[in-house]
Design an enzyme around this catalytic site. Sequence first.
Site, short mmCIF file in Angstrom:
data_model
loop_
_atom_site.label_atom_id
_atom_site.label_comp_id
_atom_site.label_asym_id
_atom_site.label_seq_id
_atom_site.Cartn_x
_atom_site.Cartn_y
_atom_site.Cartn_z
N LEU A 175 0.84 -1.19 0.00
CA LEU A 175 0.00 0.00 0.00
C LEU A 175 0.88 1.24 0.00
CD1 LEU A 175 -2.66 -1.30 2.55
CD2 LEU A 175 -2.67 -1.47 0.05
N GLU A 176 0.95 1.90 -1.16
CA GLU A 176 1.83 3.03 -1.35
C GLU A 176 1.10 4.17 -2.07
OE1 GLU A 176 5.88 2.21 -2.53
OE2 GLU A 176 5.46 0.06 -2.54
#
Length: 400
Positions: free
Chosen positions: A152-153
Amino acid sequence: MRRSRLAAIGLAAATFAATAVSLVLGASSATAALSRNWYAAAPYLMPQSNNPPDPVTVMNATGLKAFQLAFILAPNGGGCSPTWDGTDPITTDTTVAAAIARIRGAGGDISVSVGGYGGTKLGQTCGTVAATAAAYQQVVTKYQLKAIDFDLEEPEYENSAAIANELGAAKTLQASNPGLFVSVTMPGTAAGTGWFGTQLLDQAKAIGFTPDNFSIMPFDGGFNGGSSQVSALEAFHGLLMSHLGWDSATAYAHEGFSGMNGKSDAAEMFYTADFQTVYDYATGHGLGRFTFWSVNRDRACVGTTDNGVCSNVPQNDWDFTRFSVRFAGATPPQTTPPVTTTTSPGGGSCTAPEWDRTKVYVKDDVVAHHGHQWTAKWWTQGEEPGTTGEWGVWQDNGAC
């Protein structure tokens, strides 16, 4: 994970050749799950781009049994259907499926990573938790996954609705697929993770979601070697306790390290000695995951400094991968480098030392290679004598 957006560099036909889907999935379905420590140690591999190595060659050389294949994204044109890298729908995929069958046929297995740095994530486009989970369930079902990673970026990382979709989907997959190993990976900072990371932890707690681990990526943030990464991991350990209400042992057991081998996107340098420092911390404190970006980069640079395909630090092929093997509890096979004798066409021998692609050379250093003697004109590493032309770093002194 940040990664170069190279056009796919063709894989060897014998390695990743397209295979009939029924044959590929038949081979996959016969594979039993590995022990969970292998999924916790699986390093990232891009199977379609960044000049991917033959995974079985890596397995044979290191003893590795699991890879983290990257990345599943939403279609570049929009929509809620899973694709590889935003371009290749999994519904018609045979190339990655053939790679998976090859890995499993050699006794290994894979996890699949969803998200990553850049591109459009399914959590952004699917609209609801249920729709996001249904899209990821297609991936789990097609490839019969025993493990999945939610990387998750940016920009999804800063979108609370998208993160809610991703974490809700992860919780749904965990409940719908008993025994599925689920990891969550997020950016790292000197404070452990940033404000959006702490919001992510709070969201996970609010919905009652506990993955096998939360991992941080302590690179691309002003880090300087392994000691700074250990400091960030210890800070993140404190955040896990304070935000999730865990005791120290539980927090360590659900904490993970996701590093970058060699030169980072921000020009930080991480050597094998730095990996050893973090490895010692991880094993000494019982961390739940130890991985890195990426196997594609786990080789010295030869003829290129492209950070997507080599590490830009002195190393032998797969040196960083061997840390993953050790973290999984196995002993990497021992290899003895071949002894090279350089001979001239006339049968004589060169007296200069043989060129070593992992060594740094400076102006006026002399080496032997392919029966010729060469002098370096300036600093160099990984540039093979005889391949860079008359304007290259190596001056050809003639046969020896």
